[in-house]
Design an enzyme around this catalytic site. Structure first.
Site, PDB file in Angstrom:
ATOM      1  N   CYS A 142      20.673  46.966  26.764  1.00  0.00           N
ATOM      2  CA  CYS A 142      21.658  47.889  27.349  1.00  0.00           C
ATOM      3  C   CYS A 142      21.486  49.311  26.799  1.00  0.00           C
ATOM      4  O   CYS A 142      20.462  49.929  27.020  1.00  0.00           O
ATOM      5  CB  CYS A 142      23.071  47.353  27.173  1.00  0.00           C
ATOM      6  SG  CYS A 142      24.257  48.147  28.313  1.00  0.00           S
ATOM      7  N   LYS A 163      31.895  53.016  36.349  1.00  0.00           N
ATOM      8  CA  LYS A 163      31.253  52.052  35.465  1.00  0.00           C
ATOM      9  C   LYS A 163      30.679  50.885  36.255  1.00  0.00           C
ATOM     10  O   LYS A 163      31.310  50.377  37.188  1.00  0.00           O
ATOM     11  CB  LYS A 163      32.265  51.530  34.433  1.00  0.00           C
ATOM     12  CG  LYS A 163      31.674  50.557  33.422  1.00  0.00           C
ATOM     13  CD  LYS A 163      32.719  50.131  32.394  1.00  0.00           C
ATOM     14  CE  LYS A 163      32.118  49.184  31.360  1.00  0.00           C
ATOM     15  NZ  LYS A 163      33.096  48.778  30.323  1.00  0.00           N
ATOM     16  N   SER A 192      27.379  45.893  32.003  1.00  0.00           N
ATOM     17  CA  SER A 192      28.587  46.601  31.608  1.00  0.00           C
ATOM     18  C   SER A 192      28.163  47.926  30.984  1.00  0.00           C
ATOM     19  O   SER A 192      27.881  48.013  29.794  1.00  0.00           O
ATOM     20  CB  SER A 192      29.395  45.770  30.598  1.00  0.00           C
ATOM     21  OG  SER A 192      30.533  46.483  30.161  1.00  0.00           O
ATOM     22  N   HIS A 235      23.260  42.676  29.968  1.00  0.00           N
ATOM     23  CA  HIS A 235      23.754  41.973  28.784  1.00  0.00           C
ATOM     24  C   HIS A 235      23.559  40.461  28.955  1.00  0.00           C
ATOM     25  O   HIS A 235      24.543  39.712  29.094  1.00  0.00           O
ATOM     26  CB  HIS A 235      25.238  42.270  28.557  1.00  0.00           C
ATOM     27  CG  HIS A 235      25.502  43.559  27.853  1.00  0.00           C
ATOM     28  ND1 HIS A 235      25.213  43.746  26.517  1.00  0.00           N
ATOM     29  CD2 HIS A 235      26.017  44.727  28.305  1.00  0.00           C
ATOM     30  CE1 HIS A 235      25.556  44.975  26.155  1.00  0.00           C
ATOM     31  NE2 HIS A 235      26.043  45.599  27.233  1.00  0.00           N
ATOM     32  N   GLU A 237      23.072  38.344  26.841  1.00  0.00           N
ATOM     33  CA  GLU A 237      23.649  37.620  25.701  1.00  0.00           C
ATOM     34  C   GLU A 237      25.144  37.359  25.859  1.00  0.00           C
ATOM     35  O   GLU A 237      25.716  36.555  25.113  1.00  0.00           O
ATOM     36  CB  GLU A 237      23.397  38.400  24.403  1.00  0.00           C
ATOM     37  CG  GLU A 237      24.342  39.530  24.097  1.00  0.00           C
ATOM     38  CD  GLU A 237      24.079  40.813  24.884  1.00  0.00           C
ATOM     39  OE1 GLU A 237      24.731  41.829  24.603  1.00  0.00           O
ATOM     40  OE2 GLU A 237      23.206  40.800  25.788  1.00  0.00           O
ATOM     41  N   ARG A 249      40.899  44.785  27.570  1.00  0.00           N
ATOM     42  CA  ARG A 249      40.997  45.885  26.596  1.00  0.00           C
ATOM     43  C   ARG A 249      41.205  47.219  27.305  1.00  0.00           C
ATOM     44  O   ARG A 249      42.078  48.007  26.934  1.00  0.00           O
ATOM     45  CB  ARG A 249      39.722  45.932  25.751  1.00  0.00           C
ATOM     46  CG  ARG A 249      39.619  47.087  24.761  1.00  0.00           C
ATOM     47  CD  ARG A 249      38.169  47.340  24.402  1.00  0.00           C
ATOM     48  NE  ARG A 249      37.389  47.744  25.567  1.00  0.00           N
ATOM     49  CZ  ARG A 249      36.061  47.655  25.642  1.00  0.00           C
ATOM     50  NH1 ARG A 249      35.361  47.144  24.638  1.00  0.00           N
ATOM     51  NH2 ARG A 249      35.417  48.071  26.720  1.00  0.00           N
TER      52      ARG A 249
END
Length: 301
Positions: A142, A163, A192, A235, A237, A249
């Site tokens: 990323c 985003k 992300s 991502h 992972e 969040r």
């Protein structure tokens, strides 16, 4: 074969619950084998979460792996205890005399900052320069991929108007590439990020090859022709709950985030997301470890 981790690392218990083969240091000393030495430069704010994510994938390999954790000394983590950092992490000054089979540079939620304004950019540049001579192959993830492309190949990032967040289908540009061995023709990957790399910038740069991309998420996998640098813009992972935690969040912070695309069932944040990318993620890390690290690294580091 297992990954070898420090006896008291919190991620160890979580991985053992998932039946990931983890070997502690005391048992590893009894085995007559040279494990691969893999260093993880963890730039993510929630370091223990990222440790678990990456160790889960590394533990799926048939190779024995000796893990080291690295941090930037020019930045103090606000989300991880000083005790954890002191016990398990080292700085580049501690390891710069060592040789490693592989290095993983994680992402960081700072895509909107110019690279030179990142507090630890000079130190990160030092680490990436050091990796050229002390590491067999480096995997950038990323923001780590964007930073690596900028440092090694002078390819800049571009801020996106909104985003990119969600799960996206990807295709293979050349199935014969070793990194893509065993991949399905279409596979899913979490993304992300607030920035992107332009395809034409990579295509116009000698020494790089685009291995996989997505109609919606853009370029995904890029490799240097010598295999020493692998760049992953997504991502792989992430676990099933990571995007949800990020969404919750940002919602709590009043940022009014868009719902991650194709993530929640029926786009309903109250429903439980399903994990649909684990097979590809395991294969990506296994192929990197096998073809770009194990098959290339010298026996005597």
């Amino acid at each position: 074969m297992p990954i070898k981790v420090p006896d008291l690392l919190p991620a160890k218990g979580k991985l053992q619950e998932e039946n990931i083969f983890v070997m502690d240091e005391s048992r590893a000393f009894t085995q007559d084998i040279r494990p691969l030495k893999i260093l993880i430069l963890n730039l993510m704010p929630l370091k223990q979460q990222t440790e678990t994510h990456l160790l889960r994938l590394l533990g799926n390999s048939p190779l024995q792996i000796d893990i080291g954790l690295l941090h930037t000394s020019t930045h103090t983590s606000k989300n991880t205890s000083p005790e954890h950092m002191k016990q398990f992490y080292k700085s580049i000054e501690d390891v710069k005399q060592n040789k490693y089979d592989g290095l993983i540079i994680t992402g960081a939620p700072i895509e909107k900052l110019p690279y030179e304004e990142v507090k630890y950019w000079d130190e990160l540049s030092q680490i990436m320069e050091w990796s050229k001579t002390n590491v067999t192959s480096t995997l950038h993830i990323c923001w780590g991929a964007m930073a690596g492309l900028y440092y090694h190949f002078n390819i800049d990032k571009y801020i996106m108007p909104t985003k990119l967040s969600g799960i996206y289908p990807h295709t293979l540009n050349d199935p014969r590439e070793k990194l893509l061995s065993g991949f399905d023709e279409e596979f899913m990957v979490p993304h992300s990020r607030n920035a992107d790399i332009r395809k034409e910038d990579i295509e116009n740069t000698p020494g790089l090859k685009i291995l996989s991309e997505s109609d919606k998420a853009g370029v995904y996998l890029v490799a240097s022709t010598d295999g020493k640098q692998i760049f992953v813009t997504g991502h792989p992972e992430y676990d099933s709950q990571t995007l949800k935690k990020e969404f919750d969040r940002d919602t709590a912070a009043g940022l009014h985030p868009q719902i991650p695309e194709d993530y929640f069932p029926d786009d309903d944040p109250e429903q439980i997301p399903k994990l649909r990318w684990r097979t590809h993620s395991n294969m990506l890390i296994s192929n990197w470890l096998n073809y770009y690290v194990y098959q290339e690294t010298p026996y005597e580091l």
